[in-house]
Design a protein around this motif. Structure first.
Motif, PDB file in Angstrom:
ATOM      1  N   THR A  20     106.067 -31.658   2.183  1.00 42.46           N
ATOM      2  CA  THR A  20     105.687 -30.983   0.942  1.00 42.46           C
ATOM      3  C   THR A  20     106.856 -30.179   0.381  1.00 42.46           C
ATOM      4  O   THR A  20     107.143 -30.232  -0.827  1.00 42.46           O
ATOM      5  CB  THR A  20     104.483 -30.054   1.191  1.00 42.46           C
ATOM      6  OG1 THR A  20     103.394 -30.818   1.726  1.00 42.46           O
ATOM      7  CG2 THR A  20     104.034 -29.384  -0.095  1.00 42.46           C
ATOM      8  N   VAL A  21     107.536 -29.447   1.255  1.00 45.78           N
ATOM      9  CA  VAL A  21     108.714 -28.686   0.832  1.00 45.78           C
ATOM     10  C   VAL A  21     109.778 -29.622   0.287  1.00 45.78           C
ATOM     11  O   VAL A  21     110.395 -29.368  -0.754  1.00 45.78           O
ATOM     12  CB  VAL A  21     109.275 -27.851   2.009  1.00 45.78           C
ATOM     13  CG1 VAL A  21     110.622 -27.235   1.643  1.00 45.78           C
ATOM     14  CG2 VAL A  21     108.288 -26.765   2.413  1.00 45.78           C
ATOM     15  N   ASN A  22     110.001 -30.734   0.986  1.00 46.17           N
ATOM     16  CA  ASN A  22     110.991 -31.720   0.546  1.00 46.17           C
ATOM     17  C   ASN A  22     110.653 -32.261  -0.838  1.00 46.17           C
ATOM     18  O   ASN A  22     111.520 -32.389  -1.707  1.00 46.17           O
ATOM     19  CB  ASN A  22     111.055 -32.870   1.558  1.00 46.17           C
ATOM     20  CG  ASN A  22     112.461 -33.394   1.764  1.00 46.17           C
ATOM     21  OD1 ASN A  22     113.429 -32.708   1.482  1.00 46.17           O
ATOM     22  ND2 ASN A  22     112.578 -34.610   2.255  1.00 46.17           N
ATOM     23  N   GLY A  23     109.376 -32.583  -1.038  1.00 50.70           N
ATOM     24  CA  GLY A  23     108.940 -33.108  -2.333  1.00 50.70           C
ATOM     25  C   GLY A  23     109.174 -32.117  -3.457  1.00 50.70           C
ATOM     26  O   GLY A  23     109.598 -32.498  -4.565  1.00 50.70           O
ATOM     27  N   LEU A  24     108.925 -30.842  -3.206  1.00 55.31           N
ATOM     28  CA  LEU A  24     109.126 -29.818  -4.230  1.00 55.31           C
ATOM     29  C   LEU A  24     110.605 -29.690  -4.599  1.00 55.31           C
ATOM     30  O   LEU A  24     110.943 -29.525  -5.780  1.00 55.31           O
ATOM     31  CB  LEU A  24     108.584 -28.474  -3.728  1.00 55.31           C
ATOM     32  CG  LEU A  24     107.061 -28.378  -3.584  1.00 55.31           C
ATOM     33  CD1 LEU A  24     106.662 -27.056  -2.930  1.00 55.31           C
ATOM     34  CD2 LEU A  24     106.380 -28.526  -4.937  1.00 55.31           C
ATOM     35  N   PHE A  25     111.501 -29.777  -3.602  1.00 55.94           N
ATOM     36  CA  PHE A  25     112.931 -29.710  -3.888  1.00 55.94           C
ATOM     37  C   PHE A  25     113.397 -30.939  -4.672  1.00 55.94           C
ATOM     38  O   PHE A  25     114.274 -30.845  -5.523  1.00 55.94           O
ATOM     39  CB  PHE A  25     113.734 -29.552  -2.595  1.00 55.94           C
ATOM     40  CG  PHE A  25     113.897 -28.129  -2.147  1.00 55.94           C
ATOM     41  CD1 PHE A  25     114.857 -27.318  -2.732  1.00 55.94           C
ATOM     42  CD2 PHE A  25     113.090 -27.593  -1.161  1.00 55.94           C
ATOM     43  CE1 PHE A  25     115.019 -25.999  -2.335  1.00 55.94           C
ATOM     44  CE2 PHE A  25     113.240 -26.275  -0.748  1.00 55.94           C
ATOM     45  CZ  PHE A  25     114.199 -25.469  -1.346  1.00 55.94           C
ATOM     46  N   LEU A  27     111.573 -32.565  -6.814  1.00 52.00           N
ATOM     47  CA  LEU A  27     111.100 -32.328  -8.182  1.00 52.00           C
ATOM     48  C   LEU A  27     112.000 -31.327  -8.897  1.00 52.00           C
ATOM     49  O   LEU A  27     112.250 -31.460 -10.103  1.00 52.00           O
ATOM     50  CB  LEU A  27     109.657 -31.830  -8.154  1.00 52.00           C
ATOM     51  CG  LEU A  27     108.610 -32.843  -7.657  1.00 52.00           C
ATOM     52  CD1 LEU A  27     107.217 -32.222  -7.683  1.00 52.00           C
ATOM     53  CD2 LEU A  27     108.631 -34.115  -8.499  1.00 52.00           C
ATOM     54  N   ALA A  28     112.494 -30.323  -8.161  1.00 49.51           N
ATOM     55  CA  ALA A  28     113.421 -29.350  -8.767  1.00 49.51           C
ATOM     56  C   ALA A  28     114.706 -30.043  -9.224  1.00 49.51           C
ATOM     57  O   ALA A  28     115.211 -29.782 -10.325  1.00 49.51           O
ATOM     58  CB  ALA A  28     113.739 -28.241  -7.765  1.00 49.51           C
ATOM     59  N   GLY A  48     109.791 -37.999  -5.848  1.00 50.79           N
ATOM     60  CA  GLY A  48     109.334 -36.665  -5.483  1.00 50.79           C
ATOM     61  C   GLY A  48     107.826 -36.608  -5.330  1.00 50.79           C
ATOM     62  O   GLY A  48     107.310 -35.998  -4.385  1.00 50.79           O
ATOM     63  N   ILE A  49     107.114 -37.236  -6.234  1.00 52.77           N
ATOM     64  CA  ILE A  49     105.646 -37.253  -6.159  1.00 52.77           C
ATOM     65  C   ILE A  49     105.187 -38.003  -4.918  1.00 52.77           C
ATOM     66  O   ILE A  49     104.246 -37.584  -4.233  1.00 52.77           O
ATOM     67  CB  ILE A  49     105.053 -37.900  -7.436  1.00 52.77           C
ATOM     68  CG1 ILE A  49     105.333 -37.004  -8.646  1.00 52.77           C
ATOM     69  CG2 ILE A  49     103.560 -38.146  -7.276  1.00 52.77           C
ATOM     70  CD1 ILE A  49     104.934 -37.616  -9.975  1.00 52.77           C
ATOM     71  N   LEU A  52     105.641 -35.773  -1.982  1.00 53.19           N
ATOM     72  CA  LEU A  52     104.663 -34.687  -2.076  1.00 53.19           C
ATOM     73  C   LEU A  52     103.275 -35.163  -1.658  1.00 53.19           C
ATOM     74  O   LEU A  52     102.562 -34.469  -0.915  1.00 53.19           O
ATOM     75  CB  LEU A  52     104.636 -34.156  -3.511  1.00 53.19           C
ATOM     76  CG  LEU A  52     104.192 -32.710  -3.739  1.00 53.19           C
ATOM     77  CD1 LEU A  52     105.051 -31.746  -2.954  1.00 53.19           C
ATOM     78  CD2 LEU A  52     104.242 -32.387  -5.232  1.00 53.19           C
ATOM     79  N   TRP A 134     120.598 -33.150  -5.706  1.00 54.54           N
ATOM     80  CA  TRP A 134     119.786 -33.456  -4.539  1.00 54.54           C
ATOM     81  C   TRP A 134     120.645 -33.531  -3.273  1.00 54.54           C
ATOM     82  O   TRP A 134     120.243 -33.041  -2.222  1.00 54.54           O
ATOM     83  CB  TRP A 134     119.023 -34.759  -4.735  1.00 54.54           C
ATOM     84  CG  TRP A 134     118.310 -35.223  -3.505  1.00 54.54           C
ATOM     85  CD1 TRP A 134     118.496 -36.378  -2.818  1.00 54.54           C
ATOM     86  CD2 TRP A 134     117.316 -34.494  -2.782  1.00 54.54           C
ATOM     87  NE1 TRP A 134     117.681 -36.424  -1.717  1.00 54.54           N
ATOM     88  CE2 TRP A 134     116.941 -35.285  -1.670  1.00 54.54           C
ATOM     89  CE3 TRP A 134     116.706 -33.247  -2.962  1.00 54.54           C
ATOM     90  CZ2 TRP A 134     115.994 -34.862  -0.742  1.00 54.54           C
ATOM     91  CZ3 TRP A 134     115.761 -32.827  -2.046  1.00 54.54           C
ATOM     92  CH2 TRP A 134     115.414 -33.634  -0.952  1.00 54.54           C
TER      93      TRP A 134
END
Length: 499
Positions: A20-25, A27-28, A48-49, A52, A134
């Protein structure tokens, strides 16, 4: 044989949290790519999705879990966590086509998270801005440790994290700033973020674009080494201020972050009295002086990557010597000059520095200075013990006696590290690398350094290696980053037995 009852639900839940943390980064980084008008940002958004959703799925399926983490669970979580993050971290490369080859993408991502900085890319500047960010973010997350990041919010999940900090924390000791480990992690991350912001501001004021400044700050504080330029920091060889700023923050990143906390709380005496810090500074000063002494009478040779005219000045000779010493000692791996074109003595000298490492409690890789100090002190005491066999002569560090089990653990670590290096060289040679390249590649991957020797020197990349050699390098990066025992213990039969 009775296998131990691992808490697979808590392991799965923790992996879900990391995803989840990886997915948020991701997306950032996607948002930044969108701002810069990158054409492949839809595919990056999709990656990213996907990560997530996978993370959320893991967490939902393991929501009914026990909250207690055993030490065995901690080792498996840390090792699997790094692998899962590296696998999911390949999605942006593969989805956007930036690195379509799966092995290459996995190598690049593992090199990022382990802060090695070795790359398979030959034209970094052609990559979209979102992908470049990234790459740097994988460094930044891996620098202080994804696990430490996660345990800072574990209290929200009702999970204690001391076992994870013990397994993940770099170096032979785990000094705490606060009795509660989650509060320790928060303070470390506060410092980490603060230094990153500060360096970004300094580099921007010195002439870097904001994007380049941000990426290089992410890489510097993590002692990673990924750059947005093909020539790394040599791109700014004609801007000394930029390189001095990077030198300053490389030096900070290579010191124990606990000492940075002491500095901000006014406990300067704790820093001055710290034995490892004194040796760290002394080593950097002596090694830089040695480089200068060797380079002055021998000339620079064909050692520049860019802007050769700047090498005529004494200031630049000192600056590049200091820069390269710090880049190798702190395992950052930034490049301002190709040290393999310097006199042969210095090439061999820098190879030796690959086994030094930064301070314990820093983001640097390698063996760590404190281990060398204790090993040397114990070796000297062995002479005294042979003359006075009945005398009690403990190893003393920071004016305190080091318990004998800790000395034995450090001795075991050093032996295991050198064995891993030798096996690494043999495997690389077996896979077709020449001796010099295999020697440098093994030392660099295990020490999380980046630039090596031979065909993996500062002006080369790892893209020409066969896939098997790339995968072997990623394994060396992983065990080096996680201090050997954390990963290798999983390959022992007694880890899986009930005791």
């Amino acid at each position: 044989m009775h296998f131990t009852s691992l808490n697979f639900k808590i392991i799965g839940h923790f992996l879900g949290l990391l995803l989840t943390v990886n997915g948020l980064f991701i997306l950032a980084a996607t948002i930044v790519g969108y701002i810069y008008g990158d054409p492949e940002m839809f595919n990056m958004l999709l990656s990213g999705i996907t990560v997530l959703v996978l993370g959320g799925l893991f967490m939902v399926l393991t929501r009914n879990r026990k909250t207690e983490i055993q030490k065995k669970d901690g080792y498996l979580i840390v090792s699997l966590g790094w692998v899962v993050m590296a696998i999911s971290g390949t999605f942006p490369y593969i989805f956007t086509g930036a690195i379509p080859n799966v092995v290459d993408a996995f190598f690049e991502t593992m090199s990022g998270y382990t802060t090695t900085g070795a790359s398979i890319l030959s034209d970094i500047e052609s990559l979209p801005k979102g992908i470049l960010l990234w790459r740097s973010l994988t460094h930044w997350m891996g620098g202080m440790g994804i696990i430490v990041l996660a345990i800072a919010i574990l209290p929200l999940l009702g999970i204690g994290g001391m076992q994870l900090f013990t397994a993940e924390a770099p170096g032979p000791s785990t000094d705490k700033l606060h009795p509660r480990i989650a509060d320790t992690a928060k303070r470390l991350w506060f410092l980490y973020v603060g230094f990153t912001v500060l360096e970004t501001i300094f580099l921007s004021l010195a002439g870097m674009s904001f994007f380049d400044a941000l990426n290089h700050s992410l890489s510097t504080l993590s002692t990673g080494g990924f750059s947005t330029k093909n020539n790394s920091l040599a791109f700014w060889n004609d801007t000394p201020l930029i390189q001095y700023i990077v030198i300053l923050f490389m030096g900070i990143a290579g010191t124990n972050f606990i000492l940075s906390y002491f500095a901000f709380t006014g406990k300067i005496q704790r820093i001055i009295k710290d034995e490892e810090f004194k040796w760290y500074v002394l080593f950097v000063v002596l090694f830089t002086g040695l480089c200068v002494l060797v380079l002055v009478p021998n000339g620079m040779g064909d050692s520049t990557i860019a802007h050769p005219e700047v090498w005529g000045r004494n200031e630049s000779l000192f600056r590049h010597s200091l820069f390269q010493v710090l880049a190798i000692v702190t395992t950052t791996g930034f490049v301002s000059a190709d040290f393999t074109f310097w006199p042969p003595f210095l090439t061999l000298f820098f190879f030796g520095l690959m086994f030094l490492g930064g301070s314990a409690g820093s983001t640097a890789g390698g063996i760590k200075i404190v281990r060398h100090i204790i090993l040397i002190k114990n070796g000297i005491l062995e002479f005294k013990r042979s003359l006075h066999p009945r005398a009690i002569l403990p190893v003393r560090y920071n004016n305190k006696a080091v318990q004998q089990p800790i000395v034995y653990t450090i001795l075991a670590f050093f032996i295991l590290y050198m064995l891993a290096f030798i096996v690494g060289v043999l495997v690389f040679s077996w896979l077709g690398l020449d001796f010099t390249t295999a020697l440098g590649g093994s030392a660099s991957a295990l020490g999380n350094i980046g630039p090596a020797l031979g065909n993996l020197g500062p002006t080369f990349n790892y893209g020409h290696l066969p896939d098997a050699a790339k995968l072997w390098a990623t394994f060396l990066m992983l065990i080096g980053r996680l201090e050997l025992f954390t990963v290798l213990i999983l390959f022992t039969p007694f880890y899986w037995r009930n005791r």
